[in-house]
Write an enzyme that holds these catalytic residues in place. Structure first.
Site, PDB file in Angstrom:
ATOM      1  N   LYS A  21      32.281  29.002  53.428  1.00  0.00           N
ATOM      2  CA  LYS A  21      31.761  29.123  52.050  1.00  0.00           C
ATOM      3  C   LYS A  21      30.620  27.810  51.872  1.00  0.00           C
ATOM      4  O   LYS A  21      31.241  26.760  52.130  1.00  0.00           O
ATOM      5  CB  LYS A  21      32.651  29.148  51.002  1.00  0.00           C
ATOM      6  CG  LYS A  21      32.304  29.021  49.683  1.00  0.00           C
ATOM      7  CD  LYS A  21      33.160  28.817  48.559  1.00  0.00           C
ATOM      8  CE  LYS A  21      32.797  28.332  47.383  1.00  0.00           C
ATOM      9  NZ  LYS A  21      33.625  28.078  46.117  1.00  0.00           N
TER      10      LYS A  21
ATOM     11  N   ALA B 198      32.457  30.839  40.936  1.00  0.00           N
ATOM     12  CA  ALA B 198      32.303  29.850  39.845  1.00  0.00           C
ATOM     13  C   ALA B 198      32.155  30.043  38.250  1.00  0.00           C
ATOM     14  O   ALA B 198      30.927  30.752  38.152  1.00  0.00           O
ATOM     15  CB  ALA B 198      31.540  28.740  40.183  1.00  0.00           C
TER      16      ALA B 198
END
Lengths: 65, 257
Positions: free
Chosen positions: B96, B184
């Site tokens: 990531k 997020a």
């Protein structure tokens, strides 16, 4: 020989990375190492000769998002 | 099934492992979420400490795939080196990729992100880039070798939920065949359901679960919401309209006056 390990100054006579890790009690198969911004693979530590003023990073797993 | 770099997963929830009240609660939350992928990180080890080893062992026992991150990296070289060190520790080429560009918003430095994604893709990494909802950046990331995109829907940890639905819709429409994971900004299960209803393939979240009063219960709530959102997407939803439409047929209605 002067080294920087995880941002802190160290003075040592040990010149092999794997021996340095053992001497400083960095043990376990979960550690990652880099010297002067370059990865040093686990299997390469025993042959990795350190030089004066090398910057060593020793990382381990932690929680992340 | 969702396919990420050739790996099929049934769960559309990717869960972060940070900020839980205890390792036991983290483990229970991972199980309750039914996730198959958790994110992990790397930090400087203290001499003589076995903290990292204990966490590593816990993750191993959970039987999930790990997605290491480059959280906290602000430059391309930091992110690239962290990715390489993560591959050495976690024995996965998944990463990531985060290259942070602003301290307050934690928004990605998209220029550095594209550069780091290109370097890492060329070195065999399977890059999951934490990006914005900008279509041009998304295009550049795909050109750099990414096969998955992870746009934010709001700043990390903000719990605001999707603040720009038209941008997310546009992203989905522009990249119909690319796995898109909202990463997020999710605060509530309803936020996760909304983005999956839009056709996003999965959701990555951490604080919304870890920071809940009962993280294990919240993990189950997110699992259910994402399942519902995905099922609704597949079922095909009505578009909103301005005027009423009677749900009860008017044909054959009695006339009393």
């Amino acid at each position: 020989m002067k080294l920087t390990i995880n941002g802190e100054d160290h003075q040592t006579d040990i010149s092999i990375l794997s021996e340095l890790l053992t001497a400083l009690e960095y043990e376990g198969d979960w550690l990652a190492t880099a010297v002067n911004g370059e990865l040093v693979h686990r299997e390469d530590r025993e042959a990795f000769a350190l030089s004066d003023r090398d910057r060593i990073e020793i990382l381990s797993p932690m929680q992340g998002g | 099934m969702l396919e990420l770099y050739g790996t099929s997963v049934a769960s559309r929830l990717l869960l972060g492992t940070a900020r839980y009240p205890s390792p036991a609660i983290l483990a229970d939350a991972v199980r309750a979420s039914k996730t198959e992928i958790v994110t992990v990180s790397l930090r400087r080890e203290t001499a003589g400490s076995r903290t990292g080893g204990a966490f590593f062992e816990l993750i191993r026992t959970l039987g999930v795939r790990v997605l290491p991150n480059t959280a906290g990296c602000h430059t391309v070289s930091e992110a690239v080196l962290t990715a390489k060190m993560a591959r050495d520790v976690f024995a996965t080429d998944w990463i990531k990729l985060e290259v942070i560009g602003n301290h307050d918003t934690l928004q990605p430095d998209v220029f550095g992100l594209v550069e780091a994604a290109r370097i890492l893709s060329n070195e065999g990494f399977k890059v999951f880039p934490y990006t914005t909802d900008d279509l041009v950046v998304a295009e550049r990331l795909l050109e750099a070798g990414c096969e998955v995109l992870m746009p934010w829907c709001a700043p990390i940890g903000s719990a605001m939920g999707p603040v720009n639905l038209p941008a997310l819709r546009s992203m989905r429409a522009n990249f119909p065949d690319v796995p898109l994971i909202v990463d997020a900004g999710i605060g509530r299960p309803s936020h996760a359901a909304i983005v999956v209803e839009l056709g996003f393939d999965a959701v990555l979240l951490n604080t919304a679960v870890a920071g809940a009063a009962d993280p294990v219960l919240m993990a189950a709530a997110f699992s259910g919401a994402i399942d519902a959102g995905r099922t609704a997407f597949l079922a095909g939803m009505l578009e909103p309209r301005d005027m009423a439409v009677p749900s009860t047929p008017v044909i054959g209605k009695a006339v009393f006056s």
